[in-house]
Design an enzyme around this catalytic site. Structure first.
Site, mmCIF file in Angstrom:
data_model
loop_
_atom_site.group_PDB
_atom_site.id
_atom_site.type_symbol
_atom_site.label_atom_id
_atom_site.label_comp_id
_atom_site.label_asym_id
_atom_site.label_seq_id
_atom_site.Cartn_x
_atom_site.Cartn_y
_atom_site.Cartn_z
ATOM 1 C CB ALA A 188 3.425 -1.147 9.851
ATOM 2 C CE LYS A 212 -4.141 -8.070 0.041
ATOM 3 N NZ LYS A 212 -3.221 -7.068 0.522
#
Length: 131
Positions: free
Chosen positions: A25, A76
């Site tokens: 973000a 991941k």
């Protein structure tokens, strides 16, 4: 084990899509280049989310493999930690490449073992996986 999307579906009796990818973000807000993968079983819902989120600097791709996208998006981060540890202890770029390649391989194996009928190999080459 249960994925968050499955829990939401079970508890609220609604379809749940997922958004995963290389998308921090604090980089997206000011317009930094980023991408995401939306996993959605309902094509119209996926297209709607894509239309809502896709911009010139935030690319969104839609796939139907919710389980693969959600698992790849979570796993991941573990591989990223391992790559960071490799950097931190000075193992070098070759060792980091081994960590990343082996990590991707193990992500795929784990996801296929958990959801053999739904997880797709190509999902791991989307933003939710390799990014």
């Amino acid at each position: 084990p249960q994925l968050m999307s499955s829990m939401i579906h079970r508890m609220l009796n609604i379809e749940c899509s997922v958004l995963m990818g290389a998308n921090l973000a604090n980089e997206i807000g000011p317009g930094g280049l980023a991408e995401a993968t939306i996993g959605s079983r309902i094509p119209e819902q996926g297209k709607l989310f894509q239309e809502l989120f896709d911009t010139e600097y935030f690319h969104v791709n839609v796939i139907s493999d919710i389980e693969g996208a959600e698992l790849a998006g979570a796993l991941k981060n573990i591989v990223a930690l391992a790559a960071g540890f490799s950097d931190g202890i000075g193992l070098g770029q070759n060792a980091k490449a081994v960590v990343l390649r082996q990590g991707l391989s193990e992500m795929r194996q784990f996801a296929k073992a958990m959801y053999p009928n739904t997880v797709r190999e190509e999902t791991f080459f989307e933003s939710c996986g390799i990014a």
